[in-house]
Motif scaffolding. Sequence first.
Motif, PDB file in Angstrom:
ATOM      1  N   GLN A 170       0.831  -1.205   0.000  1.00 39.24           N
ATOM      2  CA  GLN A 170       0.000   0.000   0.000  1.00 39.24           C
ATOM      3  C   GLN A 170       0.862   1.251   0.000  1.00 39.24           C
ATOM      4  N   LEU A 171       1.983   1.183   0.743  1.00 37.96           N
ATOM      5  CA  LEU A 171       2.909   2.324   0.757  1.00 37.96           C
ATOM      6  C   LEU A 171       3.441   2.583  -0.640  1.00 37.96           C
ATOM      7  N   ILE A 172       3.863   1.520  -1.298  1.00 32.21           N
ATOM      8  CA  ILE A 172       4.429   1.672  -2.642  1.00 32.21           C
ATOM      9  C   ILE A 172       3.376   2.248  -3.584  1.00 32.21           C
ATOM     10  N   ASP A 173       2.188   1.708  -3.458  1.00 34.03           N
ATOM     11  CA  ASP A 173       1.104   2.178  -4.324  1.00 34.03           C
ATOM     12  C   ASP A 173       0.843   3.666  -4.072  1.00 34.03           C
ATOM     13  N   GLN A 174       0.765   4.032  -2.808  1.00 34.40           N
ATOM     14  CA  GLN A 174       0.466   5.432  -2.454  1.00 34.40           C
ATOM     15  C   GLN A 174       1.567   6.365  -2.953  1.00 34.40           C
ATOM     16  N   ILE A 175       2.813   5.956  -2.771  1.00 32.65           N
ATOM     17  CA  ILE A 175       3.916   6.835  -3.175  1.00 32.65           C
ATOM     18  C   ILE A 175       3.991   6.931  -4.699  1.00 32.65           C
ATOM     19  N   SER A 176       3.817   5.791  -5.379  1.00 34.71           N
ATOM     20  CA  SER A 176       3.919   5.803  -6.838  1.00 34.71           C
ATOM     21  C   SER A 176       2.805   6.597  -7.473  1.00 34.71           C
ATOM     22  N   ALA A 211      -5.438  10.150 -14.501  1.00 28.25           N
ATOM     23  CA  ALA A 211      -6.059  10.187 -15.811  1.00 28.25           C
ATOM     24  C   ALA A 211      -5.157   9.520 -16.852  1.00 28.25           C
ATOM     25  N   GLY A 212      -4.398   8.574 -16.423  1.00 32.91           N
ATOM     26  CA  GLY A 212      -3.622   7.762 -17.345  1.00 32.91           C
ATOM     27  C   GLY A 212      -2.415   8.452 -17.960  1.00 32.91           C
ATOM     28  N   ARG A 213      -2.106   9.651 -17.509  1.00 35.97           N
ATOM     29  CA  ARG A 213      -1.041  10.361 -18.208  1.00 35.97           C
ATOM     30  C   ARG A 213       0.344  10.151 -17.585  1.00 35.97           C
ATOM     31  N   ARG A 214       0.347   9.676 -16.359  1.00 34.67           N
ATOM     32  CA  ARG A 214       1.642   9.598 -15.709  1.00 34.67           C
ATOM     33  C   ARG A 214       2.169   8.179 -15.743  1.00 34.67           C
ATOM     34  N   PRO A 215       3.350   7.966 -16.305  1.00 31.21           N
ATOM     35  CA  PRO A 215       3.916   6.615 -16.269  1.00 31.21           C
ATOM     36  C   PRO A 215       4.280   6.283 -14.824  1.00 31.21           C
ATOM     37  N   LEU A 216       3.965   5.085 -14.436  1.00 29.22           N
ATOM     38  CA  LEU A 216       4.097   4.785 -13.012  1.00 29.22           C
ATOM     39  C   LEU A 216       5.077   3.676 -12.762  1.00 29.22           C
ATOM     40  N   ALA A 217       5.814   3.877 -11.715  1.00 34.28           N
ATOM     41  CA  ALA A 217       6.681   2.791 -11.290  1.00 34.28           C
ATOM     42  C   ALA A 217       5.827   1.820 -10.510  1.00 34.28           C
ATOM     43  N   THR A 218       5.812   0.603 -10.921  1.00 27.54           N
ATOM     44  CA  THR A 218       5.128  -0.395 -10.111  1.00 27.54           C
ATOM     45  C   THR A 218       6.104  -0.833  -9.037  1.00 27.54           C
ATOM     46  N   ALA A 219       5.638  -1.723  -8.215  1.00 28.53           N
ATOM     47  CA  ALA A 219       6.457  -2.123  -7.080  1.00 28.53           C
ATOM     48  C   ALA A 219       7.870  -2.472  -7.546  1.00 28.53           C
ATOM     49  N   PRO A 220       8.856  -1.778  -7.019  1.00 31.03           N
ATOM     50  CA  PRO A 220      10.230  -2.092  -7.443  1.00 31.03           C
ATOM     51  C   PRO A 220      10.648  -3.442  -6.877  1.00 31.03           C
ATOM     52  N   ARG A 221      11.429  -4.133  -7.640  1.00 25.35           N
ATOM     53  CA  ARG A 221      11.903  -5.431  -7.139  1.00 25.35           C
ATOM     54  C   ARG A 221      13.382  -5.296  -6.849  1.00 25.35           C
ATOM     55  N   PRO A 222      13.686  -5.156  -5.621  1.00 25.81           N
ATOM     56  CA  PRO A 222      15.105  -4.958  -5.273  1.00 25.81           C
ATOM     57  C   PRO A 222      15.893  -6.259  -5.407  1.00 25.81           C
ATOM     58  N   MET A 272      -2.011  14.249  -2.820  1.00 26.40           N
ATOM     59  CA  MET A 272      -0.628  13.768  -2.892  1.00 26.40           C
ATOM     60  C   MET A 272      -0.220  13.543  -4.345  1.00 26.40           C
ATOM     61  N   PRO A 273       0.907  14.142  -4.759  1.00 25.20           N
ATOM     62  CA  PRO A 273       1.357  13.910  -6.130  1.00 25.20           C
ATOM     63  C   PRO A 273       1.892  12.488  -6.287  1.00 25.20           C
ATOM     64  N   ALA A 274       1.894  12.010  -7.529  1.00 23.74           N
ATOM     65  CA  ALA A 274       2.431  10.683  -7.803  1.00 23.74           C
ATOM     66  C   ALA A 274       3.940  10.779  -7.966  1.00 23.74           C
ATOM     67  N   TYR A 275       4.663  10.004  -7.158  1.00 19.77           N
ATOM     68  CA  TYR A 275       6.118  10.064  -7.215  1.00 19.77           C
ATOM     69  C   TYR A 275       6.690   9.001  -8.146  1.00 19.77           C
ATOM     70  N   GLY A 276       5.815   8.246  -8.818  1.00 23.14           N
ATOM     71  CA  GLY A 276       6.263   7.111  -9.612  1.00 23.14           C
ATOM     72  C   GLY A 276       7.460   7.413 -10.477  1.00 23.14           C
TER      73      GLY A 276
END
Lengths: 511, 194
Positions: A436-442, A500-511, A451-455
């Motif tokens: 949920q944290l990753i989702d919220q931040i991205s 609105a689909g315009r921001r490319p998003l980082a999905t959960a990073p896999r470290p 909150m802006p999308a940090y993805g």
Amino acid sequence: MTSWLSKIGDWFDARLSFRGSLLPILKHPIPKGAAGPMGWWYVFGSASLTLLLLQILTGIALALVYVPSADRAYDSLLYLNYDQPLGWFLRSLHYYAGSGMVVMVLAHMTQVFLQGAYKYPRELTWLTGVFLLLCTLGMFFTGQVLRWDPDAYWGLAVGGAMAGRVPGVGPQLVHLVFGGPIIGGAALSRFFALHVFIIPGALLLLLGVHLWLILTRGVSVPPVPGQLVDPKTYDAAYEKEVHDKGVPFLGDAMLKDAFVSAIAVAVVVVIAAIVGPKGPSGPPDPTMGGANPRPEWPFLWLFALLSLSPPSWETFIMLVFPLMLIAVLLAVPLVSNRGERAPSRRPVAVLGVVVIYTLLGILTYEGTASPWSPKMNAWSGDPIPEHLLLKTPPMELMGAAVFQNKSCRNCHAIDGIGGRRGPDLTSVASRLTRDQLIDQISNGTPGGGNMPAYGKEMNPGEMATLVAFLSRLRPDGEPPAQQPTHDEPPKHEPPVQAVAGRRPLATAPRP
Amino acid sequence: MTTIKTKPSDLDRPTSGSDVGLPVRRSFFRRLTFAAGGVAAALASVPIIGYFFRTPEPTTLPWIDLGPISGFRKGETRLVTFDNPLRQPWDGVTAHTGVFVRNEGAIAQNGAQFLVLAINCAHLGCPVTWFPESGLFMCPCHGGVYYADGERASGPPPRGLFQCIWRISGGRLQIQAPRFPTLQDTLKDEPKSA
Ligand code: FES
């Protein structure tokens, strides 16, 4: 000697005829009750008037030195503060007497409203009074502009942006207010003219009418429960009351007024001397960062109302709501100009006053605190409390640095330190799971909320360390937030739809 | 038989209108005075009102030189400050203004692609600050946030940051002098001649 003096007096009076004109005005009869203990309720108007006289006096004094030119105004304020003898004190006095005037005008209005003094035949007195209030507030706003510091400059910008929203003529209106395409010398000259000529002219004219009405319509009798105002019988009854039992204003009543006015002046003088002049906070350089404009205190409630209401109401609150408030104030004596005057028999009126002042108080407090504003220097100025970082593994420490670097602190407090636009994150890990944290931040708040999308702005490594750090933030002994089970529907919108689909998003990073 | 004697002036009296009862000459003079008053008032008030409500506005905006394009590194956002030529001579430091310039990189035909953003928040005009680490513009007034490309990220602004018109001339970046932008008068419009 005395006869000599009185002869000179007679000579002047034969020409000026003070005894025949001014004295009867000062001695005009007022109801007996208004000169007794109830008369203490009647003092706020004359206290406002006294403070106005003080404003005129200090205003003229300041105008002797102040330069209303964009390139010199700031310097002349500094000159007033530091070089002109007692300049600092007069600037301070002008500000605090102005504040006192707003307070006294409001007190006066509240008293007139609560005691039903605006009812027949004093409707016009109330109407001119409402416009006098508007003039007073107008003086406050234009006066802040003359301070010509970043607050003044950006206050003008906000005012201009509001005017720019007026349908149709917005751009022309902005141009008219600023006197040109940018905020500069023309705008300052305009506000100087407003502050020293236009609004004071209107104010004095209205005040003349207001005082004339007080003289001709008389001062109201202190309200008596059960004694109703009826326009058909009022005049005769008032006439009788004042003629049979009335007392001259020049006397006990005036003494009360003078006493309270003296106290009011003494209080503002003492405050002015102790607190000192307000500003200027810095030169009005539009490119200087860190400007965080706040309106003057009489407008903080509107600032708060605007910030707390949903964006779709904004234009309405900016442009229509103030006009509606004025219309309501103007309508007061037109809607109810007869009937009961005593506050003890008008619970709705009393409740209304209590509710309005409570709301104004809360909104003003919110306006002072302005929790909706990001703290622009928190990313560098508000470090994470040390006790939270003790014995923290390196990865999480890195995350704390990311948290600081990505200016999350500007909106999120930890342990109460930092911005307050977003929630305090001290115990975020007991509310949100890692995913949920990753989702919220991205993705930020879905739909472009607060909150802006940090993805896009965070690489997987940064995201991993940040989430590792945030996952530690929970009170000792409290379990981490529960991992949602797999068959549960996702709590948030799928990432791609977030903005609105315009921001490319980082999905959960896999470290 | 009685003859009805009329005074000559009675015959001159108008029988209708507001001048009833006045001798013709006097009523004429009265009207003349109204007319003269009207003309005098118009002669005086038209220029005075015009003075109050008309302010000069440039019909074409001057270009401002922001320096050689090689000075803008790709992907970097920078606050560039200059004195606005729309100023008056006595504007002092308030004529000093700035824009955020971002070199978005080269695109095929027309060389470098720039993004020039006004400093004023699209919400109510407050000054936004660029945070390079987080790649966001933040506004101190009501918490408006914008992405690096000026698009709205969050908060109350109803749109993205205002963009200035730019051109490259002789290898130098130039922008059209920015006036105070508002929702109905964005920097991309031509200024309306008043
Ligand atoms: S002016 Fe920027 S958010 Fe309101």
